[in-house]
Motif scaffolding. Structure first.
Motif, PDB file in Angstrom:
ATOM      1  N   LYS A  95       0.876  -1.182  -0.052  1.00  0.00           N
ATOM      2  CA  LYS A  95       0.180  -0.229  -0.059  1.00  0.00           C
ATOM      3  C   LYS A  95       0.901   1.317   0.088  1.00  0.00           C
ATOM      4  N   ARG A  96       0.778   2.141  -0.816  1.00  0.00           N
ATOM      5  CA  ARG A  96       1.355   3.354  -1.154  1.00  0.00           C
ATOM      6  C   ARG A  96       0.759   4.340  -0.501  1.00  0.00           C
ATOM      7  N   TRP A  97       1.612   5.430  -0.097  1.00  0.00           N
ATOM      8  CA  TRP A  97       0.963   6.554   0.660  1.00  0.00           C
ATOM      9  C   TRP A  97      -0.085   7.255  -0.201  1.00  0.00           C
ATOM     10  N   MET A  98       0.094   7.523  -1.401  1.00  0.00           N
ATOM     11  CA  MET A  98      -0.785   8.002  -2.257  1.00  0.00           C
ATOM     12  C   MET A  98      -2.044   7.372  -2.425  1.00  0.00           C
ATOM     13  N   ASP A  99      -1.889   5.889  -2.356  1.00  0.00           N
ATOM     14  CA  ASP A  99      -3.352   5.062  -2.388  1.00  0.00           C
ATOM     15  C   ASP A  99      -4.016   5.628  -0.946  1.00  0.00           C
ATOM     16  N   THR A 100      -3.543   5.660   0.218  1.00  0.00           N
ATOM     17  CA  THR A 100      -4.067   5.994   1.199  1.00  0.00           C
ATOM     18  C   THR A 100      -4.845   7.392   1.317  1.00  0.00           C
ATOM     19  N   ILE A 101      -3.911   8.333   0.621  1.00  0.00           N
ATOM     20  CA  ILE A 101      -4.742   9.822   0.524  1.00  0.00           C
ATOM     21  C   ILE A 101      -6.020   9.562  -0.434  1.00  0.00           C
ATOM     22  N   LYS A 102      -5.758   8.845  -1.611  1.00  0.00           N
ATOM     23  CA  LYS A 102      -7.014   8.759  -2.477  1.00  0.00           C
ATOM     24  C   LYS A 102      -8.043   8.477  -1.506  1.00  0.00           C
ATOM     25  N   THR A 103      -7.990   7.355  -0.832  1.00  0.00           N
ATOM     26  CA  THR A 103      -9.015   6.506   0.238  1.00  0.00           C
ATOM     27  C   THR A 103      -9.474   7.845   1.055  1.00  0.00           C
ATOM     28  N   ASP A 104      -8.574   8.545   1.699  1.00  0.00           N
ATOM     29  CA  ASP A 104      -8.840   9.536   2.573  1.00  0.00           C
ATOM     30  C   ASP A 104      -9.745  10.668   1.819  1.00  0.00           C
ATOM     31  N   CYS A 105      -9.645  10.999   0.683  1.00  0.00           N
ATOM     32  CA  CYS A 105     -10.225  12.172   0.114  1.00  0.00           C
ATOM     33  C   CYS A 105     -11.491  11.606  -0.806  1.00  0.00           C
ATOM     34  N   LEU A 106     -11.295  10.422  -1.059  1.00  0.00           N
ATOM     35  CA  LEU A 106     -12.443   9.945  -2.009  1.00  0.00           C
ATOM     36  C   LEU A 106     -13.921  10.128  -1.426  1.00  0.00           C
ATOM     37  N   ALA A 107     -14.066  10.019  -0.209  1.00  0.00           N
ATOM     38  CA  ALA A 107     -15.380  10.145   0.566  1.00  0.00           C
ATOM     39  C   ALA A 107     -15.929  11.735   0.240  1.00  0.00           C
ATOM     40  N   ILE A 108     -15.126  12.720  -0.218  1.00  0.00           N
ATOM     41  CA  ILE A 108     -15.626  13.946  -0.424  1.00  0.00           C
ATOM     42  C   ILE A 108     -15.178  14.287  -1.736  1.00  0.00           C
ATOM     43  N   THR A 109     -14.141  14.087  -2.230  1.00  0.00           N
ATOM     44  CA  THR A 109     -13.769  14.730  -3.685  1.00  0.00           C
ATOM     45  C   THR A 109     -12.480  13.684  -4.354  1.00  0.00           C
ATOM     46  N   SER A 110     -12.471  14.047  -5.399  1.00  0.00           N
ATOM     47  CA  SER A 110     -11.336  13.249  -6.279  1.00  0.00           C
ATOM     48  C   SER A 110      -9.963  13.526  -5.836  1.00  0.00           C
ATOM     49  N   ILE A 111      -8.896  12.765  -6.071  1.00  0.00           N
ATOM     50  CA  ILE A 111      -7.720  13.206  -5.799  1.00  0.00           C
ATOM     51  C   ILE A 111      -7.276  14.595  -6.525  1.00  0.00           C
ATOM     52  N   ALA A 112      -7.752  14.658  -7.838  1.00  0.00           N
ATOM     53  CA  ALA A 112      -7.382  15.673  -8.687  1.00  0.00           C
ATOM     54  C   ALA A 112      -7.740  17.001  -7.988  1.00  0.00           C
ATOM     55  N   ALA A 113      -9.038  16.720  -7.745  1.00  0.00           N
ATOM     56  CA  ALA A 113      -9.839  18.149  -7.072  1.00  0.00           C
ATOM     57  C   ALA A 113      -8.929  18.140  -6.067  1.00  0.00           C
ATOM     58  N   ALA A 114      -8.612  17.327  -5.034  1.00  0.00           N
ATOM     59  CA  ALA A 114      -8.005  17.683  -3.853  1.00  0.00           C
ATOM     60  C   ALA A 114      -6.553  18.302  -3.934  1.00  0.00           C
ATOM     61  N   GLY A 115      -6.041  17.838  -5.024  1.00  0.00           N
ATOM     62  CA  GLY A 115      -4.696  18.422  -5.364  1.00  0.00           C
ATOM     63  C   GLY A 115      -4.847  19.764  -5.768  1.00  0.00           C
ATOM     64  N   ARG A 116      -6.016  20.440  -6.560  1.00  0.00           N
ATOM     65  CA  ARG A 116      -6.196  21.845  -6.871  1.00  0.00           C
ATOM     66  C   ARG A 116      -6.622  22.564  -5.727  1.00  0.00           C
ATOM     67  N   MET A 117      -7.382  22.061  -4.902  1.00  0.00           N
ATOM     68  CA  MET A 117      -7.780  22.656  -3.585  1.00  0.00           C
ATOM     69  C   MET A 117      -6.620  22.988  -2.769  1.00  0.00           C
ATOM     70  N   ALA A 118      -5.636  21.804  -2.504  1.00  0.00           N
ATOM     71  CA  ALA A 118      -4.535  22.064  -1.766  1.00  0.00           C
ATOM     72  C   ALA A 118      -3.365  23.323  -2.091  1.00  0.00           C
ATOM     73  N   LYS A 119      -3.643  23.663  -3.369  1.00  0.00           N
ATOM     74  CA  LYS A 119      -2.895  24.632  -3.836  1.00  0.00           C
ATOM     75  C   LYS A 119      -2.951  25.822  -2.846  1.00  0.00           C
ATOM     76  N   ASP A 120      -4.436  26.173  -2.519  1.00  0.00           N
ATOM     77  CA  ASP A 120      -4.759  27.355  -1.993  1.00  0.00           C
ATOM     78  C   ASP A 120      -5.046  27.011  -0.442  1.00  0.00           C
ATOM     79  N   ARG A 121      -4.081  27.525   0.605  1.00  0.00           N
ATOM     80  CA  ARG A 121      -3.730  27.193   1.799  1.00  0.00           C
ATOM     81  C   ARG A 121      -5.250  27.262   2.534  1.00  0.00           C
TER      82      ARG A 121
END
Length: 144
Positions: A95-121
């Motif tokens: 299990k990779r770290w990014m796989d874990t992040i994907k499951t953490d963010c998946l309930a709310i949004t996609s990983i791509a959208a989470a990456g875009r949101m993370a750019k703005d603190r």
């Protein structure tokens, strides 16, 4: 929980952490398992809404935001987003770290959208707080 933002936890490890947490909470309250007091009652008495797994998830998501805002030449970002060349061993891939992040963010949004949101603190901080509020909200218990 030092360094928990980089952990990839299996279900068995989650269960062990939850058992250890409840053991500590029971010791704080001065009750044993022989007293037959439910875990939910202990958590309510101590005023705890989040489990240790929720806290680890929040730390992971916050660290993901830090990684996304880093410059591309920083080593943590290179390690997280890098690609290792070579042949993988037989069996189930680890299990990779990014796989874990994907499951953490998946309930709310996609990983791509989470990456875009993370750019703005500010937006990312609001996102992590919203997620923790959803996790800490008490489950609705039907009344008889």
């Amino acid at each position: 929980m030092y360094g928990a933002e980089t952990w990839t936890i299996k279900k068995e490890d989650e269960n062990r952490l939850l058992v250890f947490e409840m053991m500590c909470l029971r010791k704080i309250m001065g009750v044993s398992r022989l007293d037959r007091i439910r875990n939910t009652i202990i958590r309510d008495t101590l005023g705890l809404n989040n489990t240790i797994i929720d806290k680890i998830t929040q730390k992971r998501i916050r660290f993901f935001g830090h990684i996304q805002r880093m410059r591309n030449d920083r080593y943590p970002k290179i390690v997280i987003e890098g690609n290792v060349h070579g042949k993988r061993p037989r069996g189930r891939p680890p299990k990779r770290w990014m796989d874990t992040i994907k499951t953490d963010c998946l309930a709310i949004t996609s990983i791509a959208a989470a990456g875009r949101m993370a750019k703005d603190r500010v937006v990312w901080h609001g996102f992590t707080m919203d997620q923790m509020a959803r996790q800490s909200a008490p489950a609705s218990v039907p009344t008889p």
